[in-house]
Design an enzyme around this catalytic site. Structure first.
Site, short mmCIF file in Angstrom:
data_model
loop_
_atom_site.label_atom_id
_atom_site.label_comp_id
_atom_site.label_asym_id
_atom_site.label_seq_id
_atom_site.Cartn_x
_atom_site.Cartn_y
_atom_site.Cartn_z
N LYS A 150 0.70 -1.25 -0.08
CA LYS A 150 -0.21 0.07 -0.15
C LYS A 150 0.88 1.28 -0.01
CE LYS A 150 -3.57 -2.56 2.33
NZ LYS A 150 -4.65 -2.46 3.50
N ASN B 297 -1.80 0.08 7.17
CA ASN B 297 -1.27 -1.10 7.62
C ASN B 297 -0.44 -1.88 6.47
OD1 ASN B 297 -3.51 -1.93 5.91
ND2 ASN B 297 -4.65 -2.93 7.43
N ARG C 37 2.63 -6.96 9.69
CA ARG C 37 2.09 -5.64 10.26
C ARG C 37 2.53 -5.35 11.85
NH1 ARG C 37 -3.89 -6.86 7.65
NH2 ARG C 37 -3.53 -5.80 5.67
N HIS D 283 -1.58 -5.74 1.46
CA HIS D 283 -2.96 -6.77 1.40
C HIS D 283 -2.42 -7.78 0.60
CE1 HIS D 283 -6.94 -7.83 -0.20
NE2 HIS D 283 -6.27 -8.04 -1.27
N ARG E 278 -2.57 -14.35 4.72
CA ARG E 278 -3.43 -13.73 5.58
C ARG E 278 -2.71 -13.75 7.08
NH1 ARG E 278 -5.77 -9.60 3.37
NH2 ARG E 278 -7.14 -9.51 4.91
#
Length: 350
Positions: A187, A308, A288, A311, A271
């Site tokens: 991000k 964060n 994270r 993804h 994830r």
């Protein structure tokens, strides 16, 4: 394998049963006339499942293989000019290909649906009969191929050959690729903090192959598609204006995307590796948890999205959507599964 070591020409290859799968080729005239969607809808309306649509700029060799029987037919009256006609019609022109899945007999069913080669002789209710605007007489007079919109595989052997022609030899069906592939989105905060390399290295260190790294300047639609669920459920976030938050966080900003390959279950593994969406709640050892410097509490107080870092796709369906969003739906040939490919970043600002 045959005695000379070459692949056999059977109907089943790498688990793909071409007795039940056909290739649909929407020709350059269909693309130019904006008829591709209509053609695929007419096929779907017969109860056939159409998937893995892909736009391709045809290389000269591809139509040569598709028309190999005509090119090699010593009795064809236009054999002398046929190669030139094919090159003029296809080389460097955009076509759309798709896979059609049905029962036994799908090839004959589709050939009947598309209709006669000459649209003027195709009956109403067929694709060429309803949508065609050319004739064999005109094509012969103008020394070119007839424009008849669409081709489907003649039989299982043709389907196998045409699948290799358009999607690549030996390729698995694209659905299976999404089971073992995930899209990584680093991000804007990861880019701004110079953490992209560290994030991708952490993912690669988990036994995942990371490749096809691409830097992207985000267009608003990409953030909207990516975060569709936040937009649809915006009433659950009365403390924030989600459309404004997305545009502020992403539009015109730099992100880095890459593909991650592994075994089935890769989506859950990644994830878990990236950790909780609130970095203050992400465990040590997660990306994270180790690199995050924001919190949901701070984001809510400031009326923005939480920063964060990264993804990864939630599941195979999300991978398909994320791939189209960030790499482009017309670039599916990038999805060929690698074997032991090292992390080799490539940059292409789009």
């Amino acid at each position: 394998m045959s005695a000379n070591g070459r692949p056999m020409s059977g109907a089943v290859v790498n688990g793909v049963d071409f007795e039940r799968w056909a290739v649909v080729l929407c020709k350059p005239d269909a693309v130019a006339r904006g008829l591709t969607n209509r053609i695929l809808e007419m096929i779907s309306d017969t109860g056939v499942t159409v998937s893995d649509r892909m736009d391709v700029v045809a290389q000269p060799w591809q139509p040569h293989v598709v028309y190999r029987d005509m090119l090699a037919d010593t009795g064809h009256r236009n054999l002398r000019n046929l190669p030139a006609y094919i090159d003029a019609a296809y080389a460097n022109q955009t076509v759309t290909v798709a896979l059609a899945h049905g029962g036994l007999g799908i090839h004959a069913k589709l050939r009947q649906l598309i209709g006669h080669t000459d649209p003027t002789r195709a009956v109403p209710g067929t694709i060429r009969g309803d949508l065609g605007d050319d004739s064999l007489a005109v094509a012969n007079a103008e020394n070119r191929l007839i424009r008849n919109l669409v081709h489907t595989s003649d039989d299982p052997s043709s389907a196998r050959r045409e699948y290799g022609t358009w999607w690549g030899p030996g390729r698995r069906l694209l659905e299976s690729d999404f089971d073992t592939c995930s899209v990584i989105l680093c991000k804007p905060d990861a880019v701004e903090r110079g953490l992209v390399d560290a994030v991708l290295e952490r993912i690669a260190a988990a036994g995942v192959t990371v490749r096809l790294r691409v830097d992207v300047t985000v267009q608003p639609w990409q953030a909207h598609v990516h975060y569709w669920d936040l937009l649809v459920d915006a009433d659950y976030f009365p403390d924030r204006d989600i459309p404004v938050c997305l545009d502020d966080a992403y539009a015109g900003k730099k992100v880095t995307v890459a593909l991650a390959y592994g075994e089935p279950g890769i989506h859950a593994r990644l994830r878990q590796l990236i950790g909780h969406f609130d970095p203050t709640r992400a465990a040590a050892g997660t990306i994270r948890g180790d690199y995050g410097n924001d919190s949901l509490e701070a984001a809510l107080a400031e009326g923005r999205l939480v920063h964060n870092l990264v993804h990864t796709s939630d599941d195979p369906d999300a991978t398909r959507r994320d791939f189209g969003t960030w790499f482009g739906a017309g670039r599916r040939l990038l999805l060929t599964s690698p074997s032991g490919v090292p992390l080799q970043p490539t940059h292409a600002d789009r």
